[in-house]
Structures are given as structure tokens and as C-alpha cells.
Design an enzyme around this catalytic site. Structure first.
Site, mmCIF file in Angstrom:
data_model
loop_
_atom_site.group_PDB
_atom_site.id
_atom_site.type_symbol
_atom_site.label_atom_id
_atom_site.label_comp_id
_atom_site.label_asym_id
_atom_site.label_seq_id
_atom_site.Cartn_x
_atom_site.Cartn_y
_atom_site.Cartn_z
ATOM 1 N N GLN A 141 44.905 45.772 32.731
ATOM 2 C CA GLN A 141 46.139 45.490 32.861
ATOM 3 C C GLN A 141 46.793 46.233 31.632
ATOM 4 O O GLN A 141 48.048 46.177 31.932
ATOM 5 C CB GLN A 141 46.507 43.957 32.342
ATOM 6 C CG GLN A 141 45.776 42.904 33.513
ATOM 7 C CD GLN A 141 46.474 42.766 34.824
ATOM 8 O OE1 GLN A 141 47.670 43.317 34.689
ATOM 9 N NE2 GLN A 141 45.918 42.712 35.902
ATOM 10 N N GLY A 172 37.732 48.033 38.046
ATOM 11 C CA GLY A 172 37.432 47.640 36.914
ATOM 12 C C GLY A 172 36.202 46.733 36.658
ATOM 13 O O GLY A 172 35.559 46.819 35.595
ATOM 14 N N SER A 173 36.102 46.175 37.778
ATOM 15 C CA SER A 173 34.905 45.074 37.812
ATOM 16 C C SER A 173 33.472 46.059 37.342
ATOM 17 O O SER A 173 32.453 45.429 36.534
ATOM 18 C CB SER A 173 34.751 44.240 38.872
ATOM 19 O OG SER A 173 35.769 43.593 38.994
ATOM 20 N N CYS A 205 41.385 28.671 43.622
ATOM 21 C CA CYS A 205 40.716 27.790 44.643
ATOM 22 C C CYS A 205 39.322 27.968 44.696
ATOM 23 O O CYS A 205 39.130 28.823 45.540
ATOM 24 C CB CYS A 205 41.812 27.652 45.947
ATOM 25 S SG CYS A 205 41.223 26.464 47.056
#
Ligand code: PLP
Length: 403
Positions: A184, A75-76, A329
Site C-alpha cells: 500500500q 504482493g501475496s 464476508c
């Protein structure tokens, strides 16, 4: 968690396991028909035929033509190729403006940021509190030098589904290219690139029980994108490199299986989803993020005041439940999710988020198991939370439901 305990995998928006059928379909192309699809002997020709059958299958699922399907590494890569390719192509005609939204996947947002560094101008459409963009605001943002509109089909964190056909119609009428990151959405909602007037679309196999590292860029016939990789003649000379045959076969098998069972699975997952939402919202000072109806069948995303998403994930993991929080994070500092901030949540609330995402491998028993432990975990975390104490004493005044 002990080894004997069953894992409840509720992070299917991050990735999914390869299904048994997909694994079986792939295996011969790793061991028996390992030939290079460009070779003329039979093990090569077998691989070539499998590749073209996979291309036909993917095209069928999207109502596209096989010649409009380009296999990528995921996808990227498809997002990068579509957006940078369209931008660079249209810059030659003086069009250097791109429209996207504030809550895209980083594969789109960081690509747009890279283009801004090159001198392109990017408009980031507001995502409203329900997690939806407004087509009339897109209309207002369009300019004579707009090259491309890129709006994701379904959000990966809050699962909201955008009005894609409406956006497609607006773009087509104005002669602006329309790309959608449908990673998605593919196999979860019906997609028809012709009817929805989509010019460019990205998808990725590992989000629907296919293997990682393989995806597709659909590029409508007649749209010229620069080559992504120069080299051999693979992918009609646009993306060189010996094809990931087994991966592509796996992608097509996964897509075929998932599209065939879409309606039934969607109804089942929607029932599970709505039962979970109803029960979880009984927890005080909790909220559902994103529109309750315009969302993926298998996605829920909550915020609980007074807790940290990370601690919640660790405690769920101790009960064998794999889930995700919106927050990423980054280099030791905890940044709240850009998606949750984009729908107007304050940092303190966005920090206490939980995403649960389900696939056809989940059952009502999984929902029961989650409901059996979640309220207790939240109470435990709140009992240790200084923020919760402030909320209790009335120092925090807002209503979490009302953002
Ligand atoms: C997973 C995902 C991607 C990235 O796909 P990869 O195949 O992992 O590169 C892009 N966009 C969305 C919306 C995703 O959920």
C-alpha cells in the site's frame, strides 16, 4: 445505477485501473516483441532488455540495486517468499521465532499461521488505538532466536503508516531480518531501503495503476532465501518460469510515473482526504479509524454507529460509488475486520465501517459527490436499525470517539 451514470471509483486500495501510459508501454511486449527473453534472436533480446530496464527502474525507485529485485506474481507471493523463505533459512541456525503485528494483510497473517503449524513461534505485536505499533514493544519482544520481524508499511484498511526506519534500525542493530509488506505504501510515500534499513520488501503493481498478477520482492544483497520455484535460470535461478514481460514492463512504467508525481499527488490527495474527514465527522456518532496524520494520503476509514457496512456499500453502489467496508464476508457469516478489532473497536462498531481510497484519477468533484449522498444514506439505514434505536434510547452507553 444506470449505465449513463458516472462511476466514482473510491476503492483504490483494493485495486486500480491500468493507466493509459502503462497500457501503451505494455502492448508491444504482447504483440511485437513477444520473444522469450531467454532466446538469442532479436525479438527475444528486445524482451530481455526491457526486463532488465524494468529491473533498473524498480531498483531506482527504492534506492536498491537491480540485483536485489526479484519479479513475482504479486504482493501475496512476495510476502510468502520473504516470510517462509527467511523462516526456513534461519531455522537451520535454530532461529524459529517470528514477530509480526495483529493487523497485517492476510498474505502475511496466514503465512505466519502456516509457519506456526510447522512449529515456528509467532509474536503478534499489539496495534494501539491509533493504528500504530510501538517500537519499544518490538524491542521487548525480540529474542535470541528471533529470525524475522515483519511489519507492514501502510495498512490496507486504515492506511496508517508505521515507523519503518525506527523498526529497521532496531532490527539491524540486533541482527534480525526485517521484512515489510509495502504494497500500500509504494509510490504513495518515499521509500529508501538503504536509509530505512529494510532487508526484504514486497510490492504489487495493481495497487498503483499497473497490471494485476505482477509484483516484486526486494531482497538485500547477501541475504540467502531458498528458491521459490525450481526450474530455469530466470530471476537468477530463484524463481523459475518464463517472465511475465509485458506485466513487468507495465509495473516499471507505473512505478516510474507514480514516483515522479508523488509529492504533488500526495499534497492534493491529502487536501481532499482532510476535507472529506472534516465533513464526514459532522455526522453524529461517527469516527475516523487510524491516526489522522500518520496515514496514506488517499485513505479514509470511518465507523458509523448503528449501521452495517455491507448495507452502506450497497446503497453507495446504487449511486455509482465504489467503496469498501473493512469486514470480509466469510462463508456466509459476517466477521468484522480483524484490523478494526485489533485497534480495540467492539464488534458492533467495527461492523459499521467504510473505507474510501483515492488515487490520482480522483478529483474534488468525487468528494463532493460522496458528501452529497453519504449523510442521507446513513440516516436512512439508521432509521431501519434496531441497534440505532437502542443507541437513541440510551441503552448503549459508550462514546464511539473514545476507543
Ligand atoms: C493487495 C495487498 C496484498 C496482495 O497483493 P496481490 O498482488 O494482490 O497479491 C498484500 N498486502 C497488502 C497490504 C495489500 O494491500
Amino acid at each position: 445505477m444506470t449505465d449513463q451514470e458516472k462511476i466514482i471509483y473510491a476503492d483504490n486500495a483494493a485495486t486500480t485501473p491500468v493507466s493509459a501510459a502503462v497500457f501503451r508501454a505494455m502492448e508491444p511486449y504482447l504483440t511485437t516483441y513477444y520473444g522469450n527473453p531467454s532466446s538469442i534472436y532479436s525479438v527475444g533480446r528486445k524482451a530481455k532488455r526491457a526486463l532488465e530496464e524494468a529491473r533498473d527502474e524498480v531498483a531506482r525507485c527504492l534506492n536498491a540495486e537491480p540485483g536485489e529485485i526479484y519479479f513475482t506474481s504479486g504482493g501475496s507471493e512476495a510476502d510468502n517468499w520473504a516470510i517462509k523463505g527467511a523462516a526456513h533459512q534461519l531455522a537451520k541456525k535454530g532461529k524459529r521465532h517470528i514477530i509480526t503485528t495483529q493487523f497485517e494483510h492476510h498474505a502475511v497473517l496466514h503465512t505466519c499461521a502456516a509457519l506456526e503449524k510447522e512449529g515456528f513461534e509467532v509474536t503478534y505485536l499489539q496495534v494501539h488505538s491509533n493504528g500504530l505499533v510501538r517500537p519499544e514493544e518490538l524491542k521487548q519482544a525480540l529474542r535470541d532466536d528471533t529470525a524475522l520481524v515483519t511489519v507492514m508499511y501502510a495498512n490496507n484498511e486504515i492506511g496508517t503508516l508505521q515507523p519503518i526506519a525506527e523498526i529497521g534500525a532496531i532490527c539491524r542493530e540486533r541482527g534480525v531480518l526485517f521484512h515489510t509488506d509495502a504494497v500500500q505504501a509504494v509510490t504513495n510515500v518515499p521509500i529508501d531501503v538503504k536509509q530505512q534499513q529494510i532487508d526484504l520488501l514486497s510490492l504489487s503493481a495493481h495497487k498503483f495503476h499497473g497490471p494485476k498478477g505482477v509484483g516484486v520482492l526486494y531482497c538485500r544483497k547477501g541475504i540467502l532465501l531458498p528458491n521459490l520455484i525450481d526450474g530455469g535460470a530466470q530471476e537468477r535461478g530463484k524463481r523459475a518460469g518464463t517472465e511475465n514481460v509485458a506485466g513487468i514492463v507495465g509495473l516499471a512504467q507505473a512505478m516510474k510515473d507514480a514516483c515522479a508525481g508523488m509529492q504533488e499527488r500526495s499534497e492534493r490527495l491529502t487536501r481532499m482526504r482532510d476535507r472529506l474527514i472534516g465533513e464526514v465527522l459532522k455526522i453524529e456518532r461517527s469516527r475516523l479509524n487510524g491516526d489522522p496524520d500518520q496515514r496514506l494520503p488517499g485513505n479514509v476509514n470511518f465507523c458509523f454507529e448503528g449501521i452495517e457496512g455491507e448495507s452502506l456499500l450497497l446503497l453507495l453502489d446504487m449511486h455509482g460509488i465504489c467503496a469498501s467496508s473493512g469486514s470480509a464476508c466469510t462463508s456466509g457469516s459476517l466477521d468484522p475486520s480483524h484490523v478494526l478489532l485489533s485497534i480495540g473497536l467492539p464488534h458492533a462498531v467495527a461492523h459499521g465501517s467504510l473505507r474510501l481510497s483515492f488515487s490520482d484519477q480522483n478529483t474534488e468533484d468525487d468528494i463532493d459527490a460522496i458528501l452529497a449522498v453519504l449523510p442521507g444514506i446513513i440516516s436512512r439505514l439508521r432509521a431501519m436499525s434496531p441497534l440505532w434505536e437502542e443507541i437513541q434510547t440510551g441503552a448503549v452507553q459508550y462514546d464511539i470517539q473514545k476507543f
